[in-house]
Design a protein around this motif. Sequence first.
Motif, PDB file in Angstrom:
ATOM      1  N   GLU A   1       0.832  -1.199   0.000  1.00 26.79           N
ATOM      2  CA  GLU A   1       0.000   0.000   0.000  1.00 26.79           C
ATOM      3  C   GLU A   1       0.870   1.254   0.000  1.00 26.79           C
ATOM      4  O   GLU A   1       0.559   2.244  -0.680  1.00 26.79           O
ATOM      5  CB  GLU A   1      -0.929   0.004   1.218  1.00 26.79           C
ATOM      6  CG  GLU A   1      -1.833   1.223   1.342  1.00 26.79           C
ATOM      7  CD  GLU A   1      -2.836   1.374   0.205  1.00 26.79           C
ATOM      8  OE1 GLU A   1      -3.501   2.429   0.151  1.00 26.79           O
ATOM      9  OE2 GLU A   1      -2.962   0.443  -0.632  1.00 26.79           O
ATOM     10  N   GLY A   2       1.989   1.220   0.743  1.00 21.74           N
ATOM     11  CA  GLY A   2       2.908   2.349   0.707  1.00 21.74           C
ATOM     12  C   GLY A   2       3.451   2.569  -0.693  1.00 21.74           C
ATOM     13  O   GLY A   2       3.518   3.714  -1.176  1.00 21.74           O
ATOM     14  N   LYS A   3       3.820   1.487  -1.371  1.00 15.97           N
ATOM     15  CA  LYS A   3       4.323   1.603  -2.741  1.00 15.97           C
ATOM     16  C   LYS A   3       3.247   2.108  -3.686  1.00 15.97           C
ATOM     17  O   LYS A   3       3.504   2.969  -4.547  1.00 15.97           O
ATOM     18  CB  LYS A   3       4.858   0.254  -3.230  1.00 15.97           C
ATOM     19  CG  LYS A   3       5.492   0.320  -4.613  1.00 15.97           C
ATOM     20  CD  LYS A   3       5.912  -1.042  -5.128  1.00 15.97           C
ATOM     21  CE  LYS A   3       4.756  -1.808  -5.724  1.00 15.97           C
ATOM     22  NZ  LYS A   3       5.207  -2.985  -6.517  1.00 15.97           N
ATOM     23  N   ARG A   4       2.024   1.585  -3.543  1.00 14.00           N
ATOM     24  CA  ARG A   4       0.936   2.014  -4.422  1.00 14.00           C
ATOM     25  C   ARG A   4       0.721   3.524  -4.315  1.00 14.00           C
ATOM     26  O   ARG A   4       0.591   4.225  -5.326  1.00 14.00           O
ATOM     27  CB  ARG A   4      -0.357   1.279  -4.058  1.00 14.00           C
ATOM     28  CG  ARG A   4      -1.528   1.581  -5.001  1.00 14.00           C
ATOM     29  CD  ARG A   4      -2.848   1.098  -4.427  1.00 14.00           C
ATOM     30  NE  ARG A   4      -3.243   1.842  -3.240  1.00 14.00           N
ATOM     31  CZ  ARG A   4      -3.744   3.084  -3.264  1.00 14.00           C
ATOM     32  NH1 ARG A   4      -3.905   3.729  -4.417  1.00 14.00           N
ATOM     33  NH2 ARG A   4      -4.076   3.690  -2.137  1.00 14.00           N
ATOM     34  N   LYS A   5       0.702   4.038  -3.078  1.00 17.57           N
ATOM     35  CA  LYS A   5       0.505   5.466  -2.875  1.00 17.57           C
ATOM     36  C   LYS A   5       1.678   6.269  -3.430  1.00 17.57           C
ATOM     37  O   LYS A   5       1.495   7.342  -4.028  1.00 17.57           O
ATOM     38  CB  LYS A   5       0.322   5.759  -1.386  1.00 17.57           C
ATOM     39  CG  LYS A   5      -0.990   5.257  -0.811  1.00 17.57           C
ATOM     40  CD  LYS A   5      -1.079   5.571   0.676  1.00 17.57           C
ATOM     41  CE  LYS A   5      -2.399   5.107   1.271  1.00 17.57           C
ATOM     42  NZ  LYS A   5      -2.462   5.371   2.739  1.00 17.57           N
ATOM     43  N   GLY A   6       2.886   5.767  -3.219  1.00 22.77           N
ATOM     44  CA  GLY A   6       4.062   6.476  -3.699  1.00 22.77           C
ATOM     45  C   GLY A   6       4.103   6.591  -5.211  1.00 22.77           C
ATOM     46  O   GLY A   6       4.330   7.681  -5.760  1.00 22.77           O
ATOM     47  N   LEU A   7       3.872   5.486  -5.897  1.00 24.66           N
ATOM     48  CA  LEU A   7       3.921   5.509  -7.358  1.00 24.66           C
ATOM     49  C   LEU A   7       2.751   6.286  -7.949  1.00 24.66           C
ATOM     50  O   LEU A   7       2.852   6.796  -9.074  1.00 24.66           O
ATOM     51  CB  LEU A   7       3.944   4.082  -7.906  1.00 24.66           C
ATOM     52  CG  LEU A   7       5.181   3.255  -7.524  1.00 24.66           C
ATOM     53  CD1 LEU A   7       5.109   1.865  -8.146  1.00 24.66           C
ATOM     54  CD2 LEU A   7       6.471   3.962  -7.938  1.00 24.66           C
ATOM     55  N   ALA A   8       1.651   6.393  -7.198  1.00 23.33           N
ATOM     56  CA  ALA A   8       0.495   7.156  -7.679  1.00 23.33           C
ATOM     57  C   ALA A   8       0.660   8.650  -7.455  1.00 23.33           C
ATOM     58  O   ALA A   8      -0.087   9.450  -8.031  1.00 23.33           O
ATOM     59  CB  ALA A   8      -0.778   6.672  -6.981  1.00 23.33           C
ATOM     60  N   ASP A   9       1.615   9.056  -6.626  1.00 22.69           N
ATOM     61  CA  ASP A   9       1.804  10.477  -6.323  1.00 22.69           C
ATOM     62  C   ASP A   9       3.288  10.825  -6.399  1.00 22.69           C
ATOM     63  O   ASP A   9       3.915  11.217  -5.420  1.00 22.69           O
ATOM     64  CB  ASP A   9       1.243  10.804  -4.937  1.00 22.69           C
ATOM     65  CG  ASP A   9       1.163  12.312  -4.673  1.00 22.69           C
ATOM     66  OD1 ASP A   9       1.591  13.083  -5.546  1.00 22.69           O
ATOM     67  OD2 ASP A   9       0.682  12.698  -3.602  1.00 22.69           O
ATOM     68  N   MET A  10       3.856  10.667  -7.603  1.00 24.72           N
ATOM     69  CA  MET A  10       5.269  10.962  -7.769  1.00 24.72           C
ATOM     70  C   MET A  10       5.568  12.448  -7.614  1.00 24.72           C
ATOM     71  O   MET A  10       6.703  12.830  -7.339  1.00 24.72           O
ATOM     72  CB  MET A  10       5.753  10.448  -9.117  1.00 24.72           C
ATOM     73  CG  MET A  10       5.862   8.923  -9.199  1.00 24.72           C
ATOM     74  SD  MET A  10       6.917   8.200  -7.903  1.00 24.72           S
ATOM     75  CE  MET A  10       8.515   8.893  -8.316  1.00 24.72           C
ATOM     76  N   ASP A  11       4.559  13.290  -7.775  1.00 19.68           N
ATOM     77  CA  ASP A  11       4.784  14.720  -7.528  1.00 19.68           C
ATOM     78  C   ASP A  11       5.248  14.941  -6.094  1.00 19.68           C
ATOM     79  O   ASP A  11       6.198  15.689  -5.833  1.00 19.68           O
ATOM     80  CB  ASP A  11       3.500  15.520  -7.775  1.00 19.68           C
ATOM     81  CG  ASP A  11       3.124  15.584  -9.246  1.00 19.68           C
ATOM     82  OD1 ASP A  11       3.970  15.259 -10.097  1.00 19.68           O
ATOM     83  OD2 ASP A  11       1.964  15.957  -9.539  1.00 19.68           O
TER      84      ASP A  11
END
Length: 295
Positions: free
Chosen positions: A223-233
């Motif tokens: 879930e941490g990775k999913r959020k990170g890759l979804a918000d690269m800004d």
Amino acid sequence: MTSELRYAVSVVPEPERAEGDAHILRVGQIKYTNALPICHFLEKNDPDIEYYPGAPIELNKWLAEGAVDVGLVSSFAYAEHADTMVALRGLSISSGGPVGSIFFFSKRPLEELDGCTVALASISASSVNLLKVLLAEIGVTPTYITREPNLPEMLEEAEGALLIADQALYWSLQDHGCYVYDLGEEWYRRTGHNMTFAVCAVPKRLLTANPEKVRKIHRFFLEGKRKGLADMDEIVREAQRMLGQSESFWRNYFGNLIYDFNEELAAGADLFFEKAHRHGLLEKPAKVELWGDEE
């Protein structure tokens, strides 16, 4: 970036070994920019989660000793304990070519380093042994010394110096007059395989004693990775806050990294382990054991 980067040994007290605690999740957290897409959005306010940020070499030790339940650890450290660890599917720091933050700085070409002194950063495991494998594969045998990660000081004693993560990023952008080798690129060019530098590992003893806790760990990191890759800004802004540089610099840097971990990436890791064993760097053969369903 600042004119000089130095790392403290630990920013929190070293965790104490505590077997069988099913309630608290103890997370070893790598503290470098390359881990931001996995770690930046991990839940920080859950009272049942304790974080222990550290350099790769610290996380390797804590996980092997049972002081933390999970951590992004050096792939080489995983190999050293492969019979007691599993690697969580879908989670790694890898590259399929240039990695952009693991550089060998040398006063002369790689092929001319036989018999020379090479300084190794004191905070790494995978990168140190990858350099040793690459040099051994071309018949070069230097004398290795281990030093704190500061390029000018390392090069006072050695013909070449290995730096990783934020120190490597910093010095790669300075005027130092060295040949610069990206170890991810060198590995891919010589083998045609991806290189995995860190994996998310958990002890098999925890998997046996508390499989639900391991499933929770796996979901937590995915879930941490999913959020990170979804918000690269946001990831790029955090990297800029940590080390400066432009938005395009960081987008290019993160674009070179792979945060997945599957059979194809594991094959590259297995080849690294096989070569490390062949050259006497690993005591026994090792292979990746993937665990979990990424979905």
